[in-house]
Design a protein around this motif. Structure first.
Motif, short mmCIF file in Angstrom:
data_model
loop_
_atom_site.label_atom_id
_atom_site.label_comp_id
_atom_site.label_asym_id
_atom_site.label_seq_id
_atom_site.Cartn_x
_atom_site.Cartn_y
_atom_site.Cartn_z
N LEU A 256 -14.66 -6.68 1.50
CA LEU A 256 -13.41 -7.32 1.91
C LEU A 256 -12.90 -8.28 0.85
CD1 LEU A 256 -14.12 -7.93 5.71
CD2 LEU A 256 -12.73 -6.13 4.66
N SER A 257 -12.75 -7.79 -0.34
CA SER A 257 -12.14 -8.60 -1.39
C SER A 257 -10.63 -8.46 -1.33
CB SER A 257 -12.65 -8.16 -2.77
OG SER A 257 -12.12 -6.89 -3.11
N GLU A 258 -9.93 -9.42 -1.87
CA GLU A 258 -8.48 -9.38 -1.83
C GLU A 258 -7.95 -8.18 -2.62
OE1 GLU A 258 -7.39 -13.29 -3.12
OE2 GLU A 258 -8.18 -14.24 -1.31
N GLY A 259 -8.62 -7.83 -3.71
CA GLY A 259 -8.22 -6.67 -4.49
C GLY A 259 -8.41 -5.37 -3.73
N ASN A 260 -9.56 -5.23 -3.05
CA ASN A 260 -9.80 -4.02 -2.26
C ASN A 260 -8.81 -3.88 -1.13
OD1 ASN A 260 -12.00 -3.13 -3.77
ND2 ASN A 260 -13.52 -4.05 -2.42
N LEU A 261 -8.49 -4.99 -0.47
CA LEU A 261 -7.53 -4.94 0.64
C LEU A 261 -6.14 -4.59 0.13
CD1 LEU A 261 -8.71 -8.06 2.66
CD2 LEU A 261 -9.17 -5.66 3.16
N ARG A 262 -5.81 -5.07 -1.05
CA ARG A 262 -4.51 -4.72 -1.64
C ARG A 262 -4.46 -3.23 -1.96
NH1 ARG A 262 -4.96 -7.65 -5.81
NH2 ARG A 262 -4.27 -9.54 -4.75
N ASP A 263 -5.54 -2.71 -2.54
CA ASP A 263 -5.56 -1.30 -2.92
C ASP A 263 -5.56 -0.38 -1.70
OD1 ASP A 263 -5.61 -2.04 -5.57
OD2 ASP A 263 -7.79 -1.82 -5.79
N ALA A 264 -6.33 -0.75 -0.67
CA ALA A 264 -6.48 0.13 0.49
C ALA A 264 -5.30 0.04 1.45
CB ALA A 264 -7.77 -0.22 1.24
N PHE A 265 -4.83 -1.16 1.73
CA PHE A 265 -3.81 -1.36 2.76
C PHE A 265 -2.42 -1.65 2.19
CE2 PHE A 265 -7.85 -2.40 4.76
CZ PHE A 265 -7.76 -1.75 5.99
N ASP A 266 -2.33 -1.78 0.86
CA ASP A 266 -1.07 -2.14 0.22
C ASP A 266 -0.52 -3.42 0.84
OD1 ASP A 266 1.05 -1.95 -1.55
OD2 ASP A 266 2.27 -0.72 -0.18
N ALA A 267 -1.41 -4.39 1.01
CA ALA A 267 -1.03 -5.65 1.65
C ALA A 267 -1.71 -6.81 0.94
CB ALA A 267 -1.42 -5.63 3.13
N GLU A 268 -1.02 -7.94 0.95
CA GLU A 268 -1.60 -9.16 0.40
C GLU A 268 -2.36 -9.89 1.51
OE1 GLU A 268 -1.68 -10.17 -2.69
OE2 GLU A 268 -0.55 -8.42 -3.37
N THR A 283 -7.04 -13.12 6.30
CA THR A 283 -5.73 -13.50 6.83
C THR A 283 -4.67 -12.74 6.05
OG1 THR A 283 -6.53 -15.72 7.37
CG2 THR A 283 -4.14 -15.39 7.29
N ALA A 284 -3.95 -11.87 6.74
CA ALA A 284 -2.89 -11.10 6.10
C ALA A 284 -1.67 -11.99 5.90
CB ALA A 284 -2.53 -9.88 6.93
N LEU A 285 -1.02 -11.82 4.77
CA LEU A 285 0.18 -12.59 4.47
C LEU A 285 1.41 -11.74 4.71
CD1 LEU A 285 -0.89 -14.27 1.10
CD2 LEU A 285 -1.01 -15.24 3.39
N PRO A 286 2.47 -12.32 5.29
CA PRO A 286 3.73 -11.57 5.43
C PRO A 286 4.24 -11.18 4.06
CG PRO A 286 3.76 -13.59 6.75
CD PRO A 286 2.55 -13.66 5.87
N SER A 287 5.05 -10.14 4.01
CA SER A 287 5.55 -9.65 2.72
C SER A 287 6.33 -10.71 1.97
CB SER A 287 6.44 -8.42 2.94
OG SER A 287 7.52 -8.73 3.81
N SER A 288 7.04 -11.58 2.71
CA SER A 288 7.78 -12.64 2.03
C SER A 288 6.85 -13.63 1.37
CB SER A 288 8.69 -13.37 3.03
OG SER A 288 7.91 -13.96 4.06
N SER A 289 5.67 -13.85 1.99
CA SER A 289 4.71 -14.78 1.42
C SER A 289 3.98 -14.16 0.25
CB SER A 289 3.70 -15.20 2.49
OG SER A 289 4.34 -15.86 3.54
N ALA A 290 3.83 -12.82 0.28
CA ALA A 290 3.11 -12.15 -0.79
C ALA A 290 3.77 -12.38 -2.13
CB ALA A 290 3.03 -10.65 -0.50
N SER A 291 5.09 -12.60 -2.12
CA SER A 291 5.77 -12.84 -3.38
C SER A 291 5.82 -14.32 -3.72
CB SER A 291 7.20 -12.29 -3.30
OG SER A 291 7.91 -12.90 -2.24
N ALA A 292 5.12 -15.12 -2.95
CA ALA A 292 5.00 -16.55 -3.21
C ALA A 292 6.36 -17.23 -3.29
CB ALA A 292 4.19 -16.80 -4.48
N ASP A 293 7.27 -16.88 -2.34
CA ASP A 293 8.61 -17.46 -2.40
C ASP A 293 8.77 -18.62 -1.42
OD1 ASP A 293 8.59 -16.13 -0.02
OD2 ASP A 293 10.36 -14.92 -0.39
N ALA A 294 7.68 -19.03 -0.77
CA ALA A 294 7.76 -20.16 0.13
C ALA A 294 7.96 -21.44 -0.67
CB ALA A 294 6.50 -20.26 0.98
N THR A 295 8.73 -22.35 -0.10
CA THR A 295 8.94 -23.63 -0.76
C THR A 295 8.64 -24.74 0.23
OG1 THR A 295 11.28 -23.58 -0.17
CG2 THR A 295 10.69 -22.75 -2.35
N GLY A 296 8.32 -25.90 -0.32
CA GLY A 296 8.01 -27.03 0.52
C GLY A 296 6.63 -27.57 0.24
#
Length: 445
Positions: A256-268, A283-296
């Protein structure tokens, strides 16, 4: 001689052979390759991650992967109901596809994904069906058969409703009945296809605790599990399938590495450790969070590892972070440093003094949102909660009742209730979405 009268009921399995060996198995269905060269020795996989060295129990292996990865197909190959295009499966030293269905059913028992049943049989009769592989059509019922059924019902706690119709009990109870039926087969190997699907959390835990107990007694269990966190907590090893192949196999922390989860599920996703159980936690991140566009800016109050996951998740989502006050050497202090948080610390084992409290108050005042983790509270860190009480926007992550975490008496309870009245109480899975909503409100003000 027909299978019903063949003397196969006494066929013994090789107790010294590996529980399950999958050798270069490939399967195509409807012209599509579902499994492509799958090879793994379940016993070797379990031994490689065994932390006890006792060797007395079996191995609990979880099959994980996205929908369509081949998990159910692999289970069908393992129990002999689906013959592979190539390759072989050996259970307890025997190729299951060279055996009759009854002989294979004495090596492998299967608990199906669905718990729905269409026949109106009493629970006891359903469990008795598990003895079919051991009996010819005209064989009488033996004391050994009865003992196996009674033991299976007792082990799964279904004896109390043994005379009720299987159609009248709950889904969680039916799941236990189906496991009891499998146990009555008295096989060295148990296969389960999504055993927690459609069950509430109580029955999910109860089901996996039951399987875990069977494994401790020597059964080898292989289960397709869609919930990665349940799989990480209960399974000794995981096999991650993707595109019909094994992407990774081994202990949960490796698979359950972040790289494996990205490769298998196409998810951050963010991978951390659960603060209570210590298990790997995804903890799965929403697609908007995957691009690190959150501010604050978010200030996090924690301690003892309770805030590590929140820090990683919020950092991955793109928030600027501060944290504290934390003792030097605390797990959360190290996590805060790893994500570059503005950290307030005090010496090891020291209480939060006036200077540290002032520093925390300034960071809470600067933050758009303050998050209080599921932290244990004593007189030494009560000042952190008192500082958090001044936050304009507050989120409390709760995994345990505060009464189990409060070591500051009435004063601690009073402060926490004040936080609860003003804040948003969330489960860990809700943290990111709630913080996002509150942060957006701050920008709109």
């Amino acid at each position: 001689m027909s299978e019903d009268h063949a003397p196969e009921a006494s066929t013994a399995f090789d107790a010294d052979a590996s529980a399950i060996v999958i050798d270069d198995v490939s399967v195509s269905l409807g012209g599509q390759r579902i499994l492509d060269g799958i090879s793994v020795d379940i016993e070797d996989l379990g031994s490689s991650v065994d932390q006890t060295g006792s060797g007395d129990g079996g191995t609990f292996v979880g099959l994980i992967g996205p929908n369509g990865a081949g998990k159910t197909t692999l289970l069908r190959v393992l129990n002999g109901s689906l013959t592979p295009d190539s390759g072989a499966v050996r259970v307890a030293g025997q190729n299951v596809h060279d055996l009759s269905s009854k002989a294979a059913s004495r090596l492998v028992a299967t608990v199906p994904q669905t718990t729905s049943v269409t026949f109106d049989f009493p629970v006891r009769e359903v469990v008795r069906m598990g003895r079919t592989p051991h009996r010819g059509r005209f064989d009488g019922w033996t004391p050994a058969d009865e003992d196996a059924v009674e033991e299976a019902m007792a082990r799964t706690s279904v004896t109390d409703f043994a005379d009720r119709s299987v159609t009248e009990i709950s889904g969680g109870e039916r799941q236990r009945v189906l496991i009891a039926r499998a146990l009555a087969q008295e096989t060295p190997t148990l296969l389960l296809d999504e055993p927690t699907a459609s069950l509430d959390i109580n029955h999910q835990v109860r089901t996996l605790e039951l399987v875990d107990g069977l494994v401790s007694d020597g059964t080898t269990a292989v289960a397709a599990i869609h919930d990665l966190n349940l799989a990480a907590h209960y399974c000794d090893a995981l096999i991650l399938l993707a595109d019909g192949r094994i992407l990774s196999a081994g202990d949960p922390a490796t698979v359950l590495s972040e790289g494996n989860l990205r490769d298998a599920f196409d998810a951050e996703a963010v991978v951390s450790r659960h603060p209570v159980t210590g298990s790997v936690y995804v903890t799965a991140l929403p697609s908007s969070s995957a691009s690190a566009d959150a501010t604050g800016r978010v200030h996090v109050v924690g301690g003892g590892g309770t805030a590590a996951r929140s820090l990683h998740v919020l950092s991955a989502a793109g928030y600027a972070l501060s944290a504290g006050a934390l003792n030097e050497g605390d797990t959360d202090a190290e996590a805060a440093r790893r994500v570059g948080a503005d950290l307030v610390t005090v010496p090891p084992y020291a209480p939060v003094d006036d200077a540290a409290r002032t520093a925390v108050e300034s960071r809470v005042d600067a933050a758009d949102v303050t998050v209080v983790a599921d932290v244990e509270v004593g007189t030494g860190n009560l000042a952190n909660l008192e500082a958090a009480a001044s936050a304009d926007k507050l989120v409390l992550v709760e995994e345990r009742p505060f009464t189990e975490r409060n070591y500051a008496g009435d004063e601690g309870y009073a402060v926490y209730e004040r936080l609860r009245e003003r804040g948003h109480v969330v489960e860990p899975s809700e943290l990111l979405s709630v913080v996002g909503e509150l942060a957006c409100e701050s920008f709109g003000e």
